[in-house]
Design a protein around this motif. Structure first.
Motif, PDB file in Angstrom:
ATOM      1  N   ALA A  99       0.839  -1.201   0.000  1.00 38.28           N
ATOM      2  CA  ALA A  99       0.000   0.000   0.000  1.00 38.28           C
ATOM      3  C   ALA A  99       0.878   1.257   0.000  1.00 38.28           C
ATOM      4  N   ARG A 100       1.918   1.247   0.834  1.00 32.92           N
ATOM      5  CA  ARG A 100       2.816   2.416   0.908  1.00 32.92           C
ATOM      6  C   ARG A 100       3.534   2.640  -0.419  1.00 32.92           C
ATOM      7  N   LYS A 101       4.024   1.538  -0.981  1.00 33.15           N
ATOM      8  CA  LYS A 101       4.811   1.628  -2.222  1.00 33.15           C
ATOM      9  C   LYS A 101       4.003   2.288  -3.335  1.00 33.15           C
ATOM     10  N   HIS A 102       2.686   1.993  -3.366  1.00 29.65           N
ATOM     11  CA  HIS A 102       1.858   2.522  -4.450  1.00 29.65           C
ATOM     12  C   HIS A 102       1.043   3.747  -4.025  1.00 29.65           C
ATOM     13  N   GLY A 103       1.379   4.316  -2.885  1.00 32.36           N
ATOM     14  CA  GLY A 103       0.698   5.530  -2.440  1.00 32.36           C
ATOM     15  C   GLY A 103      -0.793   5.333  -2.223  1.00 32.36           C
ATOM     16  N   VAL A 104      -1.152   4.206  -1.625  1.00 27.21           N
ATOM     17  CA  VAL A 104      -2.568   3.862  -1.470  1.00 27.21           C
ATOM     18  C   VAL A 104      -3.158   4.461  -0.194  1.00 27.21           C
ATOM     19  N   GLU A 199      -7.493   2.964  -4.515  1.00 27.81           N
ATOM     20  CA  GLU A 199      -6.330   2.738  -5.374  1.00 27.81           C
ATOM     21  C   GLU A 199      -5.942   1.260  -5.381  1.00 27.81           C
ATOM     22  N   MET A 200      -6.419   0.527  -4.366  1.00 33.30           N
ATOM     23  CA  MET A 200      -6.012  -0.878  -4.255  1.00 33.30           C
ATOM     24  C   MET A 200      -7.226  -1.743  -3.929  1.00 33.30           C
ATOM     25  N   GLY A 201      -7.280  -2.917  -4.555  1.00 36.80           N
ATOM     26  CA  GLY A 201      -8.321  -3.883  -4.256  1.00 36.80           C
ATOM     27  C   GLY A 201      -7.684  -5.121  -3.646  1.00 36.80           C
ATOM     28  N   MET A 202      -8.387  -5.711  -2.662  1.00 35.58           N
ATOM     29  CA  MET A 202      -7.864  -6.935  -2.054  1.00 35.58           C
ATOM     30  C   MET A 202      -8.894  -8.030  -2.154  1.00 35.58           C
ATOM     31  N   SER A 203      -8.432  -9.221  -2.447  1.00 35.92           N
ATOM     32  CA  SER A 203      -9.358 -10.349  -2.471  1.00 35.92           C
ATOM     33  C   SER A 203      -8.698 -11.548  -1.815  1.00 35.92           C
ATOM     34  N   GLY A 204      -9.505 -12.532  -1.478  1.00 36.01           N
ATOM     35  CA  GLY A 204      -8.958 -13.830  -1.133  1.00 36.01           C
ATOM     36  C   GLY A 204      -8.762 -14.565  -2.442  1.00 36.01           C
ATOM     37  N   GLY A 205      -8.705 -15.874  -2.366  1.00 37.51           N
ATOM     38  CA  GLY A 205      -8.624 -16.675  -3.578  1.00 37.51           C
ATOM     39  C   GLY A 205      -9.345 -17.981  -3.317  1.00 37.51           C
ATOM     40  N   ASN A 206     -10.378 -18.278  -4.108  1.00 38.32           N
ATOM     41  CA  ASN A 206     -11.039 -19.569  -3.902  1.00 38.32           C
ATOM     42  C   ASN A 206     -10.124 -20.702  -4.366  1.00 38.32           C
ATOM     43  N   THR A 229     -11.063  -5.201 -10.775  1.00 36.22           N
ATOM     44  CA  THR A 229     -11.149  -4.581 -12.102  1.00 36.22           C
ATOM     45  C   THR A 229     -10.813  -3.096 -12.061  1.00 36.22           C
ATOM     46  N   LEU A 230     -11.304  -2.398 -11.002  1.00 36.58           N
ATOM     47  CA  LEU A 230     -11.203  -0.939 -11.003  1.00 36.58           C
ATOM     48  C   LEU A 230      -9.902  -0.356 -10.418  1.00 36.58           C
ATOM     49  N   PRO A 231      -9.439  -0.809  -9.251  1.00 39.17           N
ATOM     50  CA  PRO A 231      -8.233  -0.178  -8.685  1.00 39.17           C
ATOM     51  C   PRO A 231      -6.975  -0.529  -9.488  1.00 39.17           C
ATOM     52  N   ARG A 232      -5.919   0.293  -9.310  1.00 38.84           N
ATOM     53  CA  ARG A 232      -4.719   0.033 -10.103  1.00 38.84           C
ATOM     54  C   ARG A 232      -3.808  -1.028  -9.491  1.00 38.84           C
ATOM     55  N   VAL A 233      -4.093  -1.403  -8.228  1.00 38.61           N
ATOM     56  CA  VAL A 233      -3.324  -2.483  -7.595  1.00 38.61           C
ATOM     57  C   VAL A 233      -4.304  -3.553  -7.102  1.00 38.61           C
ATOM     58  N   HIS A 234      -3.968  -4.809  -7.332  1.00 37.07           N
ATOM     59  CA  HIS A 234      -4.778  -5.906  -6.791  1.00 37.07           C
ATOM     60  C   HIS A 234      -3.866  -6.824  -5.977  1.00 37.07           C
ATOM     61  N   VAL A 235      -4.264  -7.067  -4.734  1.00 37.63           N
ATOM     62  CA  VAL A 235      -3.509  -7.982  -3.875  1.00 37.63           C
ATOM     63  C   VAL A 235      -4.396  -9.178  -3.527  1.00 37.63           C
ATOM     64  N   VAL A 236      -3.885 -10.369  -3.811  1.00 40.23           N
ATOM     65  CA  VAL A 236      -4.591 -11.600  -3.456  1.00 40.23           C
ATOM     66  C   VAL A 236      -3.930 -12.149  -2.194  1.00 40.23           C
ATOM     67  N   VAL A 237      -4.696 -12.306  -1.120  1.00 40.23           N
ATOM     68  CA  VAL A 237      -4.143 -12.915   0.090  1.00 40.23           C
ATOM     69  C   VAL A 237      -4.801 -14.273   0.255  1.00 40.23           C
ATOM     70  N   THR A 238      -3.999 -15.329   0.189  1.00 39.36           N
ATOM     71  CA  THR A 238      -4.623 -16.649   0.215  1.00 39.36           C
ATOM     72  C   THR A 238      -3.681 -17.693   0.801  1.00 39.36           C
ATOM     73  N   GLY A 239      -4.259 -18.801   1.242  1.00 33.72           N
ATOM     74  CA  GLY A 239      -3.483 -19.857   1.893  1.00 33.72           C
ATOM     75  C   GLY A 239      -2.698 -20.679   0.885  1.00 33.72           C
ATOM     76  N   ILE A 240      -1.567 -21.241   1.333  1.00 31.67           N
ATOM     77  CA  ILE A 240      -0.710 -22.013   0.420  1.00 31.67           C
ATOM     78  C   ILE A 240      -1.388 -23.302  -0.068  1.00 31.67           C
ATOM     79  N   GLU A 241      -2.483 -23.692   0.607  1.00 26.78           N
ATOM     80  CA  GLU A 241      -3.101 -24.972   0.236  1.00 26.78           C
ATOM     81  C   GLU A 241      -4.123 -24.826  -0.889  1.00 26.78           C
ATOM     82  N   LYS A 242      -4.301 -23.614  -1.436  1.00 27.41           N
ATOM     83  CA  LYS A 242      -5.387 -23.369  -2.389  1.00 27.41           C
ATOM     84  C   LYS A 242      -5.057 -23.724  -3.838  1.00 27.41           C
ATOM     85  N   VAL A 243      -3.837 -24.213  -4.090  1.00 27.86           N
ATOM     86  CA  VAL A 243      -3.436 -24.505  -5.472  1.00 27.86           C
ATOM     87  C   VAL A 243      -4.186 -25.722  -6.007  1.00 27.86           C
ATOM     88  N   ILE A 244      -4.624 -25.644  -7.251  1.00 24.81           N
ATOM     89  CA  ILE A 244      -5.167 -26.808  -7.960  1.00 24.81           C
ATOM     90  C   ILE A 244      -4.458 -26.881  -9.312  1.00 24.81           C
TER      91      ILE A 244
END
Lengths: 470, 219
Positions: A99-104, A199-206, A229-244
């Motif tokens: 957030a700091r790096k991108h002035g959010v 300026e930033m959007g955050m999501s989990g990850g199914n 879709t709208l903010p210029r930065v998107h951060v996905v915060v998700t658990g390491i077990e979510k890979v398929i």
């Protein structure tokens, strides 16, 4: 989020007496359970689909390191940055740094249970960044002084229409509305402003798709699409077990997730996001970050509890759990309630921090029957109970009682005598009734239930008396 | 040690990772990625008429409305008809790829561009559609911006009937064949946005469109 799971008993008692909560739980239960039962009949072979889903999840979890490295490489090939966090504190540090790096100044958030685990909103606020929850349920909770979610799919299930009407009136300063569509419209208008200005959007990850380095997001409201879709930065915060592995696997899991969660054949929106805004694109983020979080997950790999890592967070186990349905989600004291929460909370926060949770189950296996990835939840709860006993975590009186019983049980004559006295004492205690209201030896336990009165004679006495009779 | 190494290190230790089992695991991974095994799918009749019928039925279950026209040239008039019937403005934002259609003759003012908050009607096409669940598959690109199907209160989507496939798996194969790699955003859309977060009562029009209208072109 700080765990309050140690206070389970007191919390549960309070929730039992909460009339509004009891009404809401009854209302929600019927809807989710009935809709799911109907939705799974649309699949020609529900069981085969479950088996396929188990195989998909196991394939990755059994070789998690290899799959994580592959996902990381693929995601970076698409222009995303992949970061790793050991615990909640590191999640907070990394997201604040981004957030700091991108002035959010403002972050719009789609629902992420991991963000709840990490207490990310508090960390962002402390850093001068405004977090705005955009899932309607999560938004209601945020503006109600950060009330914690009580269900992973329907976070505000414990709130009534009246609660929401009062809250919106108070917080938005608008005339009090009592119609659900009007309240939804009001939230839409308030949140639309935030969607457009963040300026930033955050999501989990199914799910994280290794084949393409993508994140898959499931929402009904469309907020997941807005924040990605709208903010210029998107951060996905998700658990390491979510890979398929593949997009085909995603299709299989998507036949199970919405059906198990809300009883929908498919969610309204299902987005597969790959990399950043391409040349000429009108929308999409310029920067995409994945924060892959451990927070206890790595240590569950190849452990007695490895099957828990298959969980796809549908909430079917809590919707079908008689204990959850009676006390609601808050009583469990941490982020994840119900059967899956009773397994995850001790695993992720410490066995000694959630002593009552593995016991907050009747082991009726409703949860195991409905779980789309066949996690044997009752078996895992039983294993947690065993660990507690092995590690001497049970109360002194319980341990003493069990040792005493074990000692007596090894002496048949003494045991018979004890049983004889016990059976007569209990019959005397019951008097004319066939039930005992209050057991003096276990007043707490018998407060909520009656104990059936014995006949007055032990099995062995009756067996001896009948021996030789035709 | 970095957190990455710490996390992966603990996973490797738990899996007793060594050179031999790592090679085997990589082999299995590559096999999974190249085989792309499909799971069990509900039977869907793949005859064109049946696909169209199923797509329509399932779309309506998800609360979309459906109109069917014979040719692409009839689309602008069909869109105008819907907007008039719904008492909606005859001004819309559309995918830039759709500006070749003759909107003006149908009495519509249509701008091909990315969407803005003030846009009330958004017109899109779709990459393909999935009959199994009544779902549109939209792929983002300069000609097909993602927000056009999201910001406006009304979303009108043009679906070419030959682009209706039975299952999501078919949609992936089509994307691999025609696009090579995935676009930034693949959005599967099934009806208007909705929420059930207040007393589990479903309300249409949460953050995205209140209504989704499909104009299916038979040719």
């Amino acid at each position: 989020m700080e765990s309050k799971s140690m206070h389970f008993k007191a919390n549960a008692s309070a929730k039992l007496a909460d009339v509004v909560l009891q009404g809401n739980l009854k209302n929600a239960k019927g809807k989710f359970v009935t809709a799911r039962a109907k939705a799974i009949t649309e699949l020609d072979d529900f069981e085969a689909t479950r088996d396929a889903a188990v195989a998909i999840r196991n394939k990755v979890i059994d070789n998690l390191d290899i799959w994580l490295e592959t996902f990381e490489r693929k995601a970076e090939d698409t222009g995303a940055k992949v970061l790793w966090a050991k615990d909640g504190a590191e999640v907070c540090r990394l997201v604040v740094e981004i957030a700091r790096k991108h002035g959010v100044k403002k972050v719009t958030k789609s629902k992420s249970m991991l963000s709840e685990e990490a207490g990310l909103n508090q960390a962002l606020e402390a850093a001068g960044v405004q977090p705005v929850e955009t899932d309607l349920g999560e938004y209601i909770l945020q503006i109600d002084d950060n009330d914690p979610p009580s269900h992973i799919i329907a976070p505000a299930v414990h709130k009534s229409l009246d609660d929401v009407a009062n809250l919106f009136h108070k917080v938005h300063g608008t005339p009090r509305k009592t119609e659900i569509p009007a309240l939804t419209r009001e939230a839409r208008e308030v949140l639309r402003e935030h969607f457009l200005s963040a300026e930033m959007g955050m999501s989990g990850g199914n799910f994280l798709v290794a084949e393409t380095g993508s994140v898959a997001l499931v929402t009904n409201e469309g907020n997941g699409r807005m924040v990605t879709t709208l903010p210029r930065v998107h951060v996905v915060v998700t658990g390491i077990e979510k890979v398929i592995p593949t997009l085909e696997d995603l299709s299989t899991l998507m036949r199970l997730l919405p059906r198990s969660a809300t009883g929908q054949s498919i969610s309204n929106y299902f987005s597969i996001l790959t990399g950043t805004k391409r040349p000429g694109d009108h929308d999409g983020p310029e920067h995409l970050y994945f924060v892959l979080v451990d927070s206890g997950r790595a240590d569950v790999v190849a452990s007695d509890f490895h099957e828990m890592l298959r969980c796809i967070r549908c909430g079917a186990c809590m919707n079908h759990c008689p204990v959850y349905q009676t006390i609601g989600g808050h009583a469990y004291g941490w982020v994840y309630p119900g059967p899956m929460g009773s397994v995850l909370t001790p695993l992720y926060t410490g066995l000694d921090k959630a002593l009552d949770l593995p016991h907050a189950a009747t082991l009726c296996n409703q949860c195991g029957v409905v779980c789309p990835v066949k996690i044997p939840l009752p078996e895992l709860l039983r294993k947690l109970r065993e660990k507690q006993t092995e590690q001497g975590m049970r109360p002194f009186t319980e341990r003493l009682g069990l040792r005493l019983w074990a000692w007596v049980a090894q002496k048949p004559k003494l045991y018979a005598l004890g049983a004889k006295i016990g059976a007569r004492y209990l019959k005397w205690l019951a008097g004319d009734s066939d039930r005992i209201r209050l057991l003096p030896a276990a007043p707490e336990w018998s407060k909520g239930r009656d104990f059936p009165a014995p006949q007055g004679k032990t099995f062995r006495e009756m067996y001896a008396a009948r021996k030789g009779q035709p | 040690m970095s957190s990455r190494e710490d996390i992966l290190g603990r996973v490797r230790a738990r899996l007793n990772r060594g050179a031999t089992n790592a090679a085997l695991a990589r082999e299995q991974m590559l096999a999974a990625l190249s085989q792309r095994t499909q799971g069990p799918k509900p039977a869907v009749d793949a005859a064109p008429e049946a696909l169209l019928a199923r797509f329509r039925e399932k779309s309506e279950v998800m609360a979309s409305t459906v109109d069917i026209v014979a040719t692409e040239a009839e689309v602008p008039a069909a869109v105008a008809r819907y907007l008039v019937a719904m008492k909606l403005p005859k001004t819309a934002v559309a995918w830039p790829s759709l500006t070749t259609l003759d909107w003006a003759t149908a009495g519509l003012t249509v701008e091909g561009r990315g969407a803005r908050d003030a846009d009330l009607v958004g017109i899109t096409g779709c990459f393909c559609a999935v009959a199994e669940t009544g779902t549109l598959m939209l792929c983002s690109s300069p000609g097909t911006p993602a927000a056009v199907s999201l910001l406006p209160e009304t979303h009108i989507a043009i679906v070419r009937a030959p682009r209706i496939v039975p299952h999501m798996e078919d949609a992936w194969n089509l994307a691999r064949k025609e696009l090579g790699s995935l676009p930034r955003a693949v959005n599967f859309i099934s009806g208007p946005s909705r929420t059930g977060d207040i007393e589990q009562t479903i309300v249409l029009g949460a953050h995205g469109p209140y209504r989704v209208h499909l104009v299916i072109v038979k040719e």
